[in-house]
Design a protein around this motif. Structure first.
Motif, PDB file in Angstrom:
ATOM      1  N   LEU A  22       4.416   3.863  23.352  1.00 40.50           N
ATOM      2  CA  LEU A  22       4.208   3.153  22.377  1.00 40.50           C
ATOM      3  C   LEU A  22       2.598   2.223  22.693  1.00 40.50           C
ATOM      4  O   LEU A  22       1.701   2.501  21.957  1.00 40.50           O
ATOM      5  N   SER A  33       6.289   8.809  19.378  1.00 39.46           N
ATOM      6  CA  SER A  33       6.372   9.338  17.604  1.00 39.46           C
ATOM      7  C   SER A  33       7.722  10.291  18.173  1.00 39.46           C
ATOM      8  O   SER A  33       7.875  10.875  18.830  1.00 39.46           O
ATOM      9  N   ASP A  61      10.401  10.668   6.031  1.00 37.52           N
ATOM     10  CA  ASP A  61       9.015  10.400   6.623  1.00 37.52           C
ATOM     11  C   ASP A  61       7.944   9.414   5.422  1.00 37.52           C
ATOM     12  O   ASP A  61       7.366   8.538   5.923  1.00 37.52           O
ATOM     13  N   TYR A  94      10.701   5.889   5.048  1.00 34.45           N
ATOM     14  CA  TYR A  94      10.199   5.072   6.318  1.00 34.45           C
ATOM     15  C   TYR A  94       9.166   5.504   6.895  1.00 34.45           C
ATOM     16  O   TYR A  94       8.840   6.334   8.209  1.00 34.45           O
ATOM     17  N   PRO A  95       7.519   4.962   6.327  1.00 34.02           N
ATOM     18  CA  PRO A  95       6.075   6.222   7.204  1.00 34.02           C
ATOM     19  C   PRO A  95       6.510   5.529   8.714  1.00 34.02           C
ATOM     20  O   PRO A  95       5.806   5.602   9.160  1.00 34.02           O
ATOM     21  N   LYS A  96       7.774   4.198   8.997  1.00 35.94           N
ATOM     22  CA  LYS A  96       6.960   3.900  10.291  1.00 35.94           C
ATOM     23  C   LYS A  96       8.049   4.168  11.449  1.00 35.94           C
ATOM     24  O   LYS A  96       8.325   4.085  12.330  1.00 35.94           O
ATOM     25  N   ALA A  97       9.155   4.719  10.879  1.00 42.22           N
ATOM     26  CA  ALA A  97      10.370   4.940  11.112  1.00 42.22           C
ATOM     27  C   ALA A  97       9.662   6.142  12.732  1.00 42.22           C
ATOM     28  O   ALA A  97      10.865   6.169  14.018  1.00 42.22           O
ATOM     29  N   HIS A  98       9.073   7.178  12.640  1.00 44.27           N
ATOM     30  CA  HIS A  98       8.760   8.247  13.375  1.00 44.27           C
ATOM     31  C   HIS A  98       8.277   7.291  15.119  1.00 44.27           C
ATOM     32  O   HIS A  98       8.811   7.929  15.879  1.00 44.27           O
ATOM     33  N   ARG A  99       7.712   6.199  14.796  1.00 47.69           N
ATOM     34  CA  ARG A  99       7.541   5.362  16.005  1.00 47.69           C
ATOM     35  C   ARG A  99       8.726   3.815  16.672  1.00 47.69           C
ATOM     36  O   ARG A  99       8.596   3.189  17.266  1.00 47.69           O
ATOM     37  N   GLU A 100      10.005   4.440  15.507  1.00 50.10           N
ATOM     38  CA  GLU A 100      10.757   3.687  16.747  1.00 50.10           C
ATOM     39  C   GLU A 100      11.412   4.066  17.042  1.00 50.10           C
ATOM     40  O   GLU A 100      12.358   4.846  17.546  1.00 50.10           O
ATOM     41  N   ARG A 144      -0.413  15.663  14.578  1.00 55.72           N
ATOM     42  CA  ARG A 144       1.343  14.148  14.997  1.00 55.72           C
ATOM     43  C   ARG A 144       1.585  14.476  16.054  1.00 55.72           C
ATOM     44  O   ARG A 144       1.990  15.749  16.669  1.00 55.72           O
ATOM     45  N   HIS A 179       4.873  14.626  19.056  1.00 58.95           N
ATOM     46  CA  HIS A 179       6.058  13.748  19.309  1.00 58.95           C
ATOM     47  C   HIS A 179       6.763  14.826  20.458  1.00 58.95           C
ATOM     48  O   HIS A 179       6.149  15.369  20.876  1.00 58.95           O
TER      49      HIS A 179
END
Length: 167
Positions: free
Chosen positions: A26, A32, A40, A43-49, A69, A71
């Motif tokens: 992060l 990601s 995706d 939940y557009p911010k889920a890839h960073r959770e 992106r 990953h």
């Protein structure tokens, strides 16, 4: 399968180290994970959770050719067998060992410790107990010999006659 109590603390440490790695990702702007397209978008911010990240993540980042992106994917399927082979060789084990060997050992030791074969069947996820019996085809050294009721009766009678004083 039940988690051994002795592995709980090491697993917690591993999860914490994975969380620390994610925190570093992060901070670096690279945290990601690839999510299926519908997720995706939903939940557009889920890839960073953290909760969406792989626990057994690759040490390397890869770039998605469609989105660009970067990953962190899961460990490659070939990673574990390579490490297992090295561990087996360094331990001097001469037998062929695969990850599947551990399932057989687990089932066999459960059986030797008195776990019912139907319970083992359920733990291993077998639909038929015959599959479980194949897993545990080794002889149980702790198995009690099944005795015919007639043999037991004869032995009890012989024991009783020995205990009776002669006239």
């Amino acid at each position: 399968m039940p988690m051994p109590d002795d592995l709980m603390d090491p697993l917690r440490r591993f999860v914490n180290s994975r969380a620390a790695q994610h925190d570093q990702d992060l901070a670096d702007g690279t945290a990601s994970v690839w999510l299926p397209y519908a997720l995706d978008r939903k939940y557009p911010k889920a890839h960073r959770e953290l909760k969406w990240q792989y626990l057994f993540a690759s040490h390397r980042l890869s770039r998605d050719p469609k989105t660009g992106r970067r990953h962190r994917h899961h460990l490659h399927v070939d990673t574990f067998p390579k490490h297992l082979r090295r561990a087996v060789e360094s331990a001097g084990v001469l037998k062929h060992v695969t990850s599947h060997t551990f399932r057989h050992c687990y089932a066999t030791h459960l059986l030797w410790n008195g776990t019912d074969i139907r319970q083992i069947q359920q733990l291993l996820g077998h639909s038929d107990v015959k599959t479980t019996e194949i897993y545990t085809h080794v002889r149980n050294p702790n198995e009690t010999k099944v005795m015919s009721p007639l043999d037991r009766l004869v032995r009890e009678q012989e024991g009783a006659s020995r205990d009776t004083p002669a006239a």
